[in-house]
Design a protein around this motif. Structure first.
Motif, PDB file in Angstrom:
ATOM      1  N   LEU A 125       0.804  -1.175   0.072  1.00  0.00           N
ATOM      2  CA  LEU A 125       0.059  -0.012  -0.207  1.00  0.00           C
ATOM      3  C   LEU A 125       0.785   1.317  -0.098  1.00  0.00           C
ATOM      4  O   LEU A 125       1.545   1.413   1.077  1.00  0.00           O
ATOM      5  CB  LEU A 125      -0.944   0.185   1.222  1.00  0.00           C
ATOM      6  CG  LEU A 125      -2.051   1.085   1.354  1.00  0.00           C
ATOM      7  CD1 LEU A 125      -2.759   1.223  -0.144  1.00  0.00           C
ATOM      8  CD2 LEU A 125      -2.693   1.026   2.754  1.00  0.00           C
ATOM      9  N   GLU A 126       1.173   1.737  -0.971  1.00  0.00           N
ATOM     10  CA  GLU A 126       2.008   2.887  -1.206  1.00  0.00           C
ATOM     11  C   GLU A 126       3.501   2.745  -0.713  1.00  0.00           C
ATOM     12  O   GLU A 126       3.834   3.508   0.100  1.00  0.00           O
ATOM     13  CB  GLU A 126       1.389   4.295  -0.648  1.00  0.00           C
ATOM     14  CG  GLU A 126      -0.113   4.671  -1.381  1.00  0.00           C
ATOM     15  CD  GLU A 126      -0.468   5.816  -0.734  1.00  0.00           C
ATOM     16  OE1 GLU A 126       0.069   6.477   0.222  1.00  0.00           O
ATOM     17  OE2 GLU A 126      -1.899   6.238  -1.090  1.00  0.00           O
ATOM     18  N   GLY A 127       3.953   1.575  -1.204  1.00  0.00           N
ATOM     19  CA  GLY A 127       5.111   1.115  -0.781  1.00  0.00           C
ATOM     20  C   GLY A 127       5.417   0.538   0.701  1.00  0.00           C
ATOM     21  O   GLY A 127       6.270  -0.001   0.969  1.00  0.00           O
ATOM     22  N   ASP A 128       4.322   0.448   1.452  1.00  0.00           N
ATOM     23  CA  ASP A 128       4.325  -0.271   2.831  1.00  0.00           C
ATOM     24  C   ASP A 128       3.555  -1.396   2.680  1.00  0.00           C
ATOM     25  O   ASP A 128       2.777  -1.812   1.905  1.00  0.00           O
ATOM     26  CB  ASP A 128       3.540   0.566   3.662  1.00  0.00           C
ATOM     27  CG  ASP A 128       4.219   1.708   4.050  1.00  0.00           C
ATOM     28  OD1 ASP A 128       5.457   1.705   4.229  1.00  0.00           O
ATOM     29  OD2 ASP A 128       3.452   2.755   4.398  1.00  0.00           O
ATOM     30  N   ILE A 129       4.154  -2.607   3.354  1.00  0.00           N
ATOM     31  CA  ILE A 129       3.669  -3.696   3.595  1.00  0.00           C
ATOM     32  C   ILE A 129       2.239  -3.976   4.174  1.00  0.00           C
ATOM     33  O   ILE A 129       1.830  -3.213   5.012  1.00  0.00           O
ATOM     34  CB  ILE A 129       4.659  -4.873   4.387  1.00  0.00           C
ATOM     35  CG1 ILE A 129       5.889  -5.165   3.481  1.00  0.00           C
ATOM     36  CG2 ILE A 129       3.788  -6.202   4.597  1.00  0.00           C
ATOM     37  CD1 ILE A 129       6.715  -5.932   4.133  1.00  0.00           C
ATOM     38  N   PHE A 130       1.163  -4.830   3.214  1.00  0.00           N
ATOM     39  CA  PHE A 130      -0.022  -4.701   3.958  1.00  0.00           C
ATOM     40  C   PHE A 130      -0.505  -6.418   3.986  1.00  0.00           C
ATOM     41  O   PHE A 130       0.148  -7.179   2.683  1.00  0.00           O
ATOM     42  CB  PHE A 130      -1.038  -4.009   2.898  1.00  0.00           C
ATOM     43  CG  PHE A 130      -2.296  -4.004   3.502  1.00  0.00           C
ATOM     44  CD1 PHE A 130      -2.631  -2.763   4.065  1.00  0.00           C
ATOM     45  CD2 PHE A 130      -3.393  -4.896   3.653  1.00  0.00           C
ATOM     46  CE1 PHE A 130      -3.865  -2.532   4.653  1.00  0.00           C
ATOM     47  CE2 PHE A 130      -4.348  -4.921   4.107  1.00  0.00           C
ATOM     48  CZ  PHE A 130      -4.828  -3.555   4.609  1.00  0.00           C
ATOM     49  N   PHE A 131      -0.877  -6.873   4.939  1.00  0.00           N
ATOM     50  CA  PHE A 131      -1.166  -8.469   4.997  1.00  0.00           C
ATOM     51  C   PHE A 131      -2.728  -8.505   4.490  1.00  0.00           C
ATOM     52  O   PHE A 131      -3.479  -7.991   5.200  1.00  0.00           O
ATOM     53  CB  PHE A 131      -0.966  -8.856   6.450  1.00  0.00           C
ATOM     54  CG  PHE A 131       0.567  -8.581   6.949  1.00  0.00           C
ATOM     55  CD1 PHE A 131       1.483  -8.878   6.222  1.00  0.00           C
ATOM     56  CD2 PHE A 131       0.501  -7.815   7.994  1.00  0.00           C
ATOM     57  CE1 PHE A 131       2.820  -8.859   6.521  1.00  0.00           C
ATOM     58  CE2 PHE A 131       1.793  -7.773   8.582  1.00  0.00           C
ATOM     59  CZ  PHE A 131       3.019  -8.041   7.657  1.00  0.00           C
ATOM     60  N   GLU A 132      -2.997  -9.278   3.544  1.00  0.00           N
ATOM     61  CA  GLU A 132      -4.215  -9.454   2.871  1.00  0.00           C
ATOM     62  C   GLU A 132      -5.058 -10.325   3.518  1.00  0.00           C
ATOM     63  O   GLU A 132      -4.777 -11.763   3.239  1.00  0.00           O
ATOM     64  CB  GLU A 132      -3.916  -9.517   1.262  1.00  0.00           C
ATOM     65  CG  GLU A 132      -3.557  -8.440   0.450  1.00  0.00           C
ATOM     66  CD  GLU A 132      -4.445  -7.132   0.508  1.00  0.00           C
ATOM     67  OE1 GLU A 132      -5.757  -7.184   0.687  1.00  0.00           O
ATOM     68  OE2 GLU A 132      -3.794  -6.138   0.551  1.00  0.00           O
ATOM     69  N   GLU A 133      -6.524 -10.026   3.810  1.00  0.00           N
ATOM     70  CA  GLU A 133      -7.098 -10.943   4.431  1.00  0.00           C
ATOM     71  C   GLU A 133      -7.762 -12.014   3.181  1.00  0.00           C
ATOM     72  O   GLU A 133      -8.283 -13.123   3.188  1.00  0.00           O
ATOM     73  CB  GLU A 133      -8.540 -10.347   4.916  1.00  0.00           C
ATOM     74  CG  GLU A 133      -9.439 -11.048   5.587  1.00  0.00           C
ATOM     75  CD  GLU A 133     -10.789 -10.479   6.419  1.00  0.00           C
ATOM     76  OE1 GLU A 133     -11.795 -11.171   6.372  1.00  0.00           O
ATOM     77  OE2 GLU A 133     -10.293  -9.298   6.893  1.00  0.00           O
ATOM     78  N   VAL A 134      -8.067 -11.227   2.017  1.00  0.00           N
ATOM     79  CA  VAL A 134      -8.371 -11.816   0.865  1.00  0.00           C
ATOM     80  C   VAL A 134      -7.135 -11.574  -0.225  1.00  0.00           C
ATOM     81  O   VAL A 134      -7.307 -10.488  -0.939  1.00  0.00           O
ATOM     82  CB  VAL A 134      -9.761 -11.404   0.204  1.00  0.00           C
ATOM     83  CG1 VAL A 134     -10.172 -12.266  -1.135  1.00  0.00           C
ATOM     84  CG2 VAL A 134     -10.750 -11.614   1.148  1.00  0.00           C
ATOM     85  N   PRO A 135      -6.338 -12.716  -0.252  1.00  0.00           N
ATOM     86  CA  PRO A 135      -5.083 -12.226  -1.101  1.00  0.00           C
ATOM     87  C   PRO A 135      -5.030 -12.614  -2.529  1.00  0.00           C
ATOM     88  O   PRO A 135      -4.796 -13.545  -2.897  1.00  0.00           O
ATOM     89  CB  PRO A 135      -3.887 -13.265  -0.291  1.00  0.00           C
ATOM     90  CG  PRO A 135      -5.124 -14.441   0.022  1.00  0.00           C
ATOM     91  CD  PRO A 135      -6.314 -13.715   0.462  1.00  0.00           C
ATOM     92  N   ARG A 136      -5.687 -11.672  -3.314  1.00  0.00           N
ATOM     93  CA  ARG A 136      -5.879 -11.974  -4.579  1.00  0.00           C
ATOM     94  C   ARG A 136      -5.569 -10.264  -5.329  1.00  0.00           C
ATOM     95  O   ARG A 136      -6.176  -9.335  -4.560  1.00  0.00           O
ATOM     96  CB  ARG A 136      -7.050 -12.325  -5.007  1.00  0.00           C
ATOM     97  CG  ARG A 136      -8.286 -11.486  -4.769  1.00  0.00           C
ATOM     98  CD  ARG A 136      -9.720 -11.913  -5.110  1.00  0.00           C
ATOM     99  NE  ARG A 136     -10.054 -11.527  -6.580  1.00  0.00           N
ATOM    100  CZ  ARG A 136     -10.395 -10.308  -6.975  1.00  0.00           C
ATOM    101  NH1 ARG A 136     -10.018  -9.395  -6.426  1.00  0.00           N
ATOM    102  NH2 ARG A 136     -10.678 -10.138  -8.303  1.00  0.00           N
ATOM    103  N   PRO A 137      -5.164 -10.338  -6.384  1.00  0.00           N
ATOM    104  CA  PRO A 137      -4.850  -8.832  -7.214  1.00  0.00           C
ATOM    105  C   PRO A 137      -6.083  -8.559  -7.719  1.00  0.00           C
ATOM    106  O   PRO A 137      -7.066  -9.479  -8.384  1.00  0.00           O
ATOM    107  CB  PRO A 137      -3.744  -9.104  -7.998  1.00  0.00           C
ATOM    108  CG  PRO A 137      -3.540 -10.500  -8.130  1.00  0.00           C
ATOM    109  CD  PRO A 137      -4.028 -11.176  -7.041  1.00  0.00           C
TER     110      PRO A 137
END
Length: 188
Positions: A78-90
């Motif tokens: 997210l704007e260069g920061d790490i984000f852990f995705e609950e629904v991991p899909r692009p």
């Protein structure tokens, strides 16, 4: 049973399809939210038993948070920061509660297991919150995710059994507003 995604990381999956708004992910799928609970369970099992198999599983659960979603893990940016995705899909929807529970689980696991690398990964999640939490603030409520609001919501109807599926036809759906009691009929 977990599914290894590389030599260092393993994921645990759900065996049902997931749909909300316009985001669909087919079974089997994994989630930073669910993985955080798996990680916490293995840390507790290790702390209670000191069995090294639980330590190994906890570390494998933790390192899935450092694998990009495109490679089967939970990490997006997210704007260069790490984000852990609950629904991991692009494209990544950036669901807030999945990121936060993953962040907390990683920090707690790193501290409990005396693993500074896992704790540091969790602290990257804190940094993301410091930089971007304001994006979820509506002024009176919080947003669930950063997925743009859609005016069309997919509805999935599944027959109760295979016998009724053969002749299943649908020509309209009624949507009821429980506060007003008014219904709107949608032709499909």
């Amino acid at each position: 049973n977990g599914l290894p995604i590389n030599d260092r990381a393993t994921i645990w999956t759900y065996n049902f399809d997931n749909v909300y708004n316009d985001v669909f992910i087919a079974s089997p799928w994994s989630s930073a939210f669910g993985q955080a609970h798996v990680l916490q369970a293995f840390v507790k099992a290790y702390n209670d038993t000191k069995d090294p198999k639980y330590l190994k599983l906890a570390r494998k659960a933790a390192w899935a948070f450092d694998v990009p979603i495109e490679q089967g893990g939970f990490k997006s940016t997210l704007e260069g920061d790490i984000f852990f995705e609950e629904v991991p899909r692009p494209p990544a929807p950036h669901i807030l509660n999945g990121h936060m529970i993953g962040t907390i689980a990683l920090i707690e696991a790193g501290r409990s297991l005396a693993d500074p690398e896992i704790e540091a990964l969790g602290m990257k999640g804190v940094l993301t919150l410091k930089h971007h939490l304001w994006l979820y603030d509506t002024g009176y409520w919080s947003r669930y995710d950063l997925n743009p609001r859609k005016f069309e919501i997919p509805i999935r109807l599944v027959p109760l059994d295979s016998r009724s599926a053969a002749g299943f036809q649908l020509d309209a759906v009624s949507v009821l507003d429980p506060s007003s009691g008014k219904a709107v009929r949608l032709d499909v």
